[in-house]
Design an enzyme around this catalytic site. Structure first.
Site, mmCIF file in Angstrom:
data_model
loop_
_atom_site.group_PDB
_atom_site.id
_atom_site.type_symbol
_atom_site.label_atom_id
_atom_site.label_comp_id
_atom_site.label_asym_id
_atom_site.label_seq_id
_atom_site.Cartn_x
_atom_site.Cartn_y
_atom_site.Cartn_z
ATOM 1 N N ARG A 107 0.845 -1.200 0.000
ATOM 2 C CA ARG A 107 0.000 0.000 0.000
ATOM 3 C C ARG A 107 0.879 1.249 0.000
ATOM 4 N NH1 ARG A 107 -1.535 1.726 4.540
ATOM 5 N NH2 ARG A 107 -1.987 -0.311 5.434
ATOM 6 N N TYR B 55 -15.083 18.411 -15.538
ATOM 7 C CA TYR B 55 -15.596 17.043 -15.496
ATOM 8 C C TYR B 55 -16.608 16.853 -14.348
ATOM 9 C CZ TYR B 55 -15.654 12.015 -14.617
ATOM 10 O OH TYR B 55 -16.061 10.725 -14.372
ATOM 11 N N ASP C 126 -5.671 19.310 -14.086
ATOM 12 C CA ASP C 126 -6.053 18.019 -14.657
ATOM 13 C C ASP C 126 -5.576 18.016 -16.103
ATOM 14 O OD1 ASP C 126 -7.344 15.916 -15.965
ATOM 15 O OD2 ASP C 126 -9.108 16.030 -14.674
ATOM 16 N N LYS D 44 -7.400 7.192 -19.722
ATOM 17 C CA LYS D 44 -7.609 7.834 -21.014
ATOM 18 C C LYS D 44 -6.367 7.684 -21.908
ATOM 19 C CE LYS D 44 -11.559 8.926 -19.177
ATOM 20 N NZ LYS D 44 -11.353 8.596 -17.768
#
Lengths: 393, 388
Positions: free
Chosen positions: B53, B105, B177, B202
């Site tokens: 983790r 978004y 972003d 993407k």
């Protein structure tokens, strides 16, 4: 409230049954050995070929993820069928073992992947198959034909000297002699040449190379008409050299960028070949895109591009060539080819080091031969690196 | 890194990067380490890996890779783009305020309005194409300026350098972003941003077959803070997906170059169609952000939107397409068409959609690798079918 005690049966079955997921645009990866039927009647119908079901009962006979990619490969090669194998060599050996029997004769061109030649001249010979190894020219192949010739097997372009055969003439020769014609098209890819359109029977690829394209999987493919390939698929179920579903998924993913990658490999290859040809420390360059290449005319006629492998001889001996290789910083020193990373090898050191020098020379392999598999890096970086390495020797 | 590696071309840096070769075996594809824990020699005596983790060797390759491509100090890989975005917002505290590019978004809007809102983190949207408007909107409690440029789906352009200078002078952190551009076309940290965020599902992933988010931070402090969030909250990207994403990025340049070429052709073609009222693409000279965009990015990218005239029914136009997949997501080898109002921006209240201009007639295209002639022919027949 009623309480239920969970057992292992629930752990395996609870809440699920085989479902058709709705509309994923990527084929699912089906890791599965046995494939179930809904009833005995369905089994019988499947056995008798009366059902629409394509999926055999066991993963060695076929797998939906693998079949999905095979269909794509058949479409790319313009063949009726394509079947995948665990490696290029599994594809080649499975095909040879399916198609030949004792007493048959095979014509193999000399400049080719070492293990193809070794398998043909040792294993096949042991099984009573005769093999003639000839120069990669149509006239030489023709001269070697006999009444018992069942197969003509060649690469195009060949490894490592990038000889290019007239594929249409090869197809005609097969038709007139009754021999099955096989082209290992690994160096060409269906982007640069679709050999089946030129009349050959079978196309073979090490899919590890350009088709996969990322140096991260091992696979092979045989493509041809269903008539010729179906028996190979059946034999695959017996010999067992199958491609696993995860590899098939990665291969299909690689195919999506095949055209883009090969365009870049082509342009990088051409640029490097031209650069090397004008360099005083390079004795000779082998690349079918160069006018100086003996097969340039036919290559230009039948290929859309000349690929990403450039072979060349350093003006010097084995040691000097090794020094050149060791000065390179960009490509990885390793065999294989066709991936996004540039790879380089000194052929006699990487693939023939334990073969005596006289034997190597008989095979036409010179000490100073370098095979460079261009990746998709910036060509300025590739040439800059080579220029520095050549300057230093 | 060797000295000459810093000046290598972008496509070379995509192929050869930190960790691209396994030091133990020479493998040219980084190994997948599906190990949750790592054996220690003595207490806290280890090679930098304790528990996956916190750090995992495969994920580390990806994180170093994206950090180098974006030109930042540290990279972080998350389980999705939204995990990346929300992990960045977790750097904030109750009472903080965020300024956002208007119309961004819908998922970013949703996580702020439905989740962070509960922890007294406030936000407001502003027209970030205007530096003055942003400066005016800064409040006493504003901590972050969060930009999407080009914005989704209206492709509005914000000047990263000018906004970063202004925001820094007012003590704000700047997050960008960069999903629509990828580091191949735009590197916001080099323009002054503090944090770059990607939905790596993407362009970076590019094959519609993985979900991931990436973040790159500038400066050691920010890297340490986000590292604490990543290992504490734990929305990490697993080793296999990390590896698949590294594999994907090898072809980023060839994919985006091709898709961009096609997108630019499609944008020009669309401007000539009477059924199209407006084409939103920063590569068109008439685009209001054209100059700013080409100053801060190396291309206009492969996403564009357009507004259908009211005479064309958007649903039947969308149904009439064959090659374009009607789906959310973008940046894939397959061309994708989206009706943002009802898909990516469905979380916006209707009034907000109207206010920012994301109407039902706005259609977003993500151009893939198919032949541009085929893509145009498909759009053409769908438009022709839906003529009155």
């Amino acid at each position: 409230m009623s309480r239920q005690r969970l057992g292992s049966t629930d752990c395996v079955h609870a809440g699920t049954k085989p479902v058709e997921l709705s509309g994923p645009i990527i084929a699912p990866i089906v890791h599965c050995a046995p494939f179930s039927f809904s009833s005995s009647a369905e089994v019988m119908a499947f056995q008798e070929g009366r059902s629409e079901r394509q999926q055999p009962e066991y993963g060695r006979m076929g797998n939906p993820t693998v079949a999905f990619v095979e269909n794509r490969l058949a479409a790319l090669e313009g063949s009726g069928r394509a079947v995948l194998f665990a490696s290029g060599m599994a594809a080649i050996t499975s095909f040879l073992l399916t198609s030949l029997q004792s007493g048959d004769h095979v014509v193999l061109t000399r400049d080719c992947y070492r293990r193809t030649r070794d398998f043909s001249t040792t294993f096949l010979k042991k099984f009573g198959v005769e093999v003639s190894v000839v120069e990669p020219e149509i006239c030489e192949i023709e001269k070697a034909l006999r009444g018992s010739t069942k197969m003509i097997f060649t690469e195009s372009p060949t490894n490592p000297y990038l000889n290019v055969l007239d594929i249409e003439a090869l197809g005609r020769l097969g038709k007139s002699s009754g021999a099955t014609t096989v082209v290992d098209s690994t160096f060409a890819t269906p982007i640069n040449l679709r050999a089946i359109e030129y009349g050959v029977d079978i196309v073979i690829h090490s899919a590890t190379k350009y088709l996969g394209g990322h140096n991260d999987l091992i696979a092979g493919v045989i493509a041809g008409s269903a008539e010729v390939v179906n028996p190979v698929a059946d034999m695959r179920s017996n010999l067992g050299g199958i491609c696993d579903p995860n590899t098939a998924f990665l291969l299909e993913r690689g195919l999506k960028t095949l055209a883009l990658r090969v365009e870049r490999h082509n342009s990088n290859g051409q640029a490097l070949a031209e650069y090397l040809e004008s360099h005083p420390k390079v004795e000779r360059v082998y690349y079918p895109g160069l006018a100086s290449h003996p097969h340039h005319a036919i290559a230009k006629q039948q290929m859309h591009g000349f690929g990403g492998v450039v072979s060349f001889e350093i003006r010097g001996d084995l040691e000097l060539t090794a020094r050149f290789i060791d000065r390179l910083e960009l490509p990885h020193l390793t065999p294989s080819l066709g991936g996004v990373e540039s790879l380089v090898e000194q052929v006699v050191v990487m693939s023939y080091w334990l073969v005596p020098r006289e034997e190597r020379l008989k095979l036409g392999l010179k000490d100073n031969l370098v095979r460079y598999s261009l990746g998709i890096e910036d060509i300025d970086d590739i040439i800059g690196d080579i220029a520095r390495a050549l300057d230093g020797i | 890194m060797k000295e000459n590696e810093k000046t290598r071309g972008f496509s070379t840096r995509l192929i050869h990067h930190r960790g691209s070769v396994c030091p133990h075996t020479g493998a040219v594809s980084p190994p997948i380490y599906p190990s949750s824990t790592f054996k220690q020699q003595g207490v806290n005596e280890h090679q930098g890996f304790e528990y996956s983790r916190g750090r995992n060797p495969t994920r580390q390759v990806l994180e170093d890779y994206i950090a180098d491509l974006e030109g930042g100090e540290r990279g972080f890989a998350f389980g999705s783009g939204m995990a990346a975005i929300s992990s960045c917002f977790l750097l904030l505290s109750a009472g903080d305020h965020v300024l956002l590019t208007r119309g961004l978004y819908g998922g970013t809007y949703r996580v702020l309005s439905r989740i962070f809102d509960r922890f007294r983190i406030q936000f407001s949207m502003v027209d970030t194409t205007q530096v003055a408007a942003v400066e005016e909107a800064i409040r006493q409690d504003t901590r972050v300026l969060y930009l999407e440029t080009p914005s989704n789906p209206l492709m509005e352009i914000s000047d990263i350098r000018a906004l970063s200078e202004m925001a820094h002078s007012r003590g704000l952190m700047v997050m960008v972003d960069n999903t629509f551009m990828s580091p191949f076309l735009q590197r916001p940290i080099q323009q002054g941003a503090d944090i770059v965020i990607h939905s790596a599902s993407k362009f970076l992933g590019g094959h519609s077959d993985l979900i991931a988010g990436l973040v790159v931070t500038r400066g050691e402090d920010l890297g340490r803070s986000l590292g604490m969030v990543q290992s504490s909250v734990g929305a990490i990207l697993p080793p296999y997906d990390s590896w698949l994403l590294v594999r994907s990025m090898k072809t980023l340049e060839v994919r985006v170059s091709r898709a961009q070429e096609s997108a630019s052709r499609i944008a020009v073609w669309l401007t000539g169609r009477p059924e199209i009222e407006y084409v939103y693409y920063p590569g068109l000279p008439g685009h209001p952000g054209y100059d700013v965009h080409l100053r801060q990015a190396d291309g206009a990218g492969a996403i564009l939107s357009f507004r259908l005239s009211d005479r064309v029914s958007a649903p039947s136009f969308l149904r009439g397409l064959n090659i374009w997949s009607l789906a959310v997501s973008l940046g894939a080898v397959e061309s994708i068409v989206t009706q943002p109002a009802h898909m990516t921006h469905a979380s916006y209240p209707v009034s907000l959609r109207r206010e920012v201009g994301v109407t039902d007639q706005v259609i977003r295209l993500s151009v893939g690798l198919e032949s541009p002639d085929d893509l145009i022919a498909d759009l053409e027949q769908a438009l022709d079918q839906n003529k009155e």
